[in-house]
Design an enzyme around this catalytic site. Structure first.
Site, PDB file in Angstrom:
ATOM      1  N   ASP A  68     -29.538  31.002   4.792  1.00 24.20           N
ATOM      2  CA  ASP A  68     -29.888  30.028   3.768  1.00 24.20           C
ATOM      3  C   ASP A  68     -30.826  30.715   2.781  1.00 24.20           C
ATOM      4  O   ASP A  68     -31.919  31.160   3.158  1.00 24.20           O
ATOM      5  CB  ASP A  68     -30.581  28.840   4.435  1.00 24.20           C
ATOM      6  CG  ASP A  68     -30.870  27.694   3.481  1.00 24.20           C
ATOM      7  OD1 ASP A  68     -31.057  27.954   2.279  1.00 24.20           O
ATOM      8  OD2 ASP A  68     -30.934  26.532   3.947  1.00 24.20           O
ATOM      9  N   VAL A  69     -30.417  30.791   1.520  1.00 24.10           N
ATOM     10  CA  VAL A  69     -31.211  31.521   0.531  1.00 24.10           C
ATOM     11  C   VAL A  69     -32.544  30.851   0.229  1.00 24.10           C
ATOM     12  O   VAL A  69     -33.410  31.450  -0.423  1.00 24.10           O
ATOM     13  CB  VAL A  69     -30.437  31.710  -0.800  1.00 24.10           C
ATOM     14  CG1 VAL A  69     -29.215  32.576  -0.595  1.00 24.10           C
ATOM     15  CG2 VAL A  69     -30.081  30.366  -1.431  1.00 24.10           C
ATOM     16  N   ASN A  95     -25.948  34.640  -6.881  1.00 23.83           N
ATOM     17  CA  ASN A  95     -24.866  33.752  -7.297  1.00 23.83           C
ATOM     18  C   ASN A  95     -24.890  32.404  -6.581  1.00 23.83           C
ATOM     19  O   ASN A  95     -24.338  31.428  -7.093  1.00 23.83           O
ATOM     20  CB  ASN A  95     -23.516  34.444  -7.036  1.00 23.83           C
ATOM     21  CG  ASN A  95     -22.346  33.493  -7.106  1.00 23.83           C
ATOM     22  OD1 ASN A  95     -21.940  33.058  -8.181  1.00 23.83           O
ATOM     23  ND2 ASN A  95     -21.801  33.132  -5.938  1.00 23.83           N
ATOM     24  N   TYR A 159     -28.862  20.200 -12.037  1.00 27.32           N
ATOM     25  CA  TYR A 159     -28.171  21.470 -12.276  1.00 27.32           C
ATOM     26  C   TYR A 159     -28.706  22.135 -13.538  1.00 27.32           C
ATOM     27  O   TYR A 159     -29.007  23.338 -13.546  1.00 27.32           O
ATOM     28  CB  TYR A 159     -26.671  21.222 -12.387  1.00 27.32           C
ATOM     29  CG  TYR A 159     -25.865  22.489 -12.500  1.00 27.32           C
ATOM     30  CD1 TYR A 159     -25.641  23.282 -11.381  1.00 27.32           C
ATOM     31  CD2 TYR A 159     -25.323  22.893 -13.713  1.00 27.32           C
ATOM     32  CE1 TYR A 159     -24.902  24.452 -11.472  1.00 27.32           C
ATOM     33  CE2 TYR A 159     -24.589  24.056 -13.814  1.00 27.32           C
ATOM     34  CZ  TYR A 159     -24.373  24.835 -12.693  1.00 27.32           C
ATOM     35  OH  TYR A 159     -23.649  25.995 -12.793  1.00 27.32           O
ATOM     36  N   LYS A 163     -30.716  25.732 -13.642  1.00 28.86           N
ATOM     37  CA  LYS A 163     -30.169  26.898 -14.323  1.00 28.86           C
ATOM     38  C   LYS A 163     -31.082  27.363 -15.453  1.00 28.86           C
ATOM     39  O   LYS A 163     -31.224  28.561 -15.706  1.00 28.86           O
ATOM     40  CB  LYS A 163     -28.770  26.594 -14.844  1.00 28.86           C
ATOM     41  CG  LYS A 163     -27.706  26.496 -13.753  1.00 28.86           C
ATOM     42  CD  LYS A 163     -27.593  27.793 -12.967  1.00 28.86           C
ATOM     43  CE  LYS A 163     -26.477  27.745 -11.929  1.00 28.86           C
ATOM     44  NZ  LYS A 163     -26.328  29.023 -11.186  1.00 28.86           N
ATOM     45  N   THR A 194     -13.501  26.932  -9.945  1.00 30.46           N
ATOM     46  CA  THR A 194     -13.990  26.971  -8.572  1.00 30.46           C
ATOM     47  C   THR A 194     -13.948  25.563  -7.992  1.00 30.46           C
ATOM     48  O   THR A 194     -13.665  24.582  -8.670  1.00 30.46           O
ATOM     49  CB  THR A 194     -15.438  27.483  -8.517  1.00 30.46           C
ATOM     50  OG1 THR A 194     -16.276  26.543  -9.203  1.00 30.46           O
ATOM     51  CG2 THR A 194     -15.564  28.854  -9.172  1.00 30.46           C
TER      52      THR A 194
END
Length: 301
Positions: A68-69, A95, A159, A163, A194
């Site tokens: 888990d980042v 990413n 989001y 970002k 995606t």
């Protein structure tokens, strides 16, 4: 000058590259492109079977780590294991990403916070975990951002905020480590084919908002095309990369985007509300459907 018949330079040959969110989508395609150019690739993500499948399909040395980042200690352990198994890291592609949609006022606080944690905090933890390697190798860190970092969209507040934050983080890091010979780049992506983007279109409000964007801005681009640009950026240690290329033209005029988006939303949201409800989407993308691992293998923008 390269003589006729002489092979092109392969700057990634023998290098070690890390890609987060590498189980599918943009992450998988970038990992494959890096491997095809001679890099040994470390795949980080949350879906162990998918990571193993990708690692086994790559043409060169590869390893995978389920992690888990957003967890500092786990990422530090993964970094140490990558170093032992593959060698010092020269390239990091941050990413891993997730998204959610819907009205901010009705959003689930935990889901909203999770998007920020993965996309922004997770990127910073990724950078911190691998900076010792990048200092040793005078390497390159690529932060995957989005058009959302330049022009925010309604119904995507978490989001867009994440970002924009990731973009700003990368710029700060770029200035901080330049004297150490470390390159830092920001990748601005538009709609990429995606799981995340396909999920967006399944939600009426988000799908209609995308449909009413200008033609170039609503086009969905193939993953392989986007990944190829990102891999070239890694080879060139580019400070910025745009996929598609026309996004570069947005940079000089990005200040005008918020009022334009607001103007469009003022007319479109009431129209859409007549035949659709503005419901929260939950986490978008294949990762968001995995109950054991909430969405760290994303990569759509």
């Amino acid at each position: 000058m390269r003589a006729k018949g002489e092979p092109r330079s392969r700057p990634l040959e023998g290098r070690v590259a890390v890609v987060t969110g590498a189980a599918r989508g943009v992450g998988e395609a970038v990992a494959r492109g890096l491997a095809e150019r001679g890099a040994a690739v470390a795949l980080l993500g949350h879906n162990a079977p998918a990571l193993e499948r990708v690692a086994e399909s790559l043409p060169g040395p590869a390893g995978w780590w389920e992690v888990d980042v957003t967890e500092d200690a786990a990422m530090d352990r993964a970094a140490a294991q990558v170093r032992r198994q593959l060698g010092p890291v020269s390239v990091v592609v941050a990413n891993a990403g997730i998204a959610e949609g819907g009205p901010f006022a009705e959003s689930d606080p935990a889901t909203w916070r999770r998007v920020i944690e993965v996309n922004l905090v997770g990127s910073s933890i990724t950078a911190r975990s691998f900076l010792p390697d990048l200092q040793e190798t005078r390497g390159y860190y690529l932060q995957i951002a989005s058009l959302a970092a330049m022009g925010a969209s309604p119904m995507m507040s978490a989001y867009c905020a994440s970002k924009a934050g990731a973009e700003s983080f990368a710029h700060a890091l770029q200035a901080e480590v330049a004297h150490q010979g470390i390159g830092v780049g920001v990748a601005y992506l538009n709609w990429t084919d995606t799981d995340m983007i396909r999920d967006v279109d399944r939600h009426t409000v988000l799908g209609e908002l995308r449909a009413h964007m200008p033609a170039p801005a609503r086009k969905v681009y193939p993953v392989r095309t986007v990944a190829a640009r990102l891999v070239r950026a890694v080879e060139r240690r580019s400070p910025a990369v745009y996929a598609p290329v026309w996004l570069r033209a947005v940079q000089p005029v990005r200040a005008v985007l918020p009022p334009l988006v607001t103007r469009l939303s003022r007319s479109e949201l009431p129209r859409i509300s007549k035949h659709a409800t503005f419901d929260a989407t939950g986490l978008l993308g294949a990762g968001g459907h995995d109950d054991t691992a909430p969405g760290l293998d994303g990569g759509g923008n």
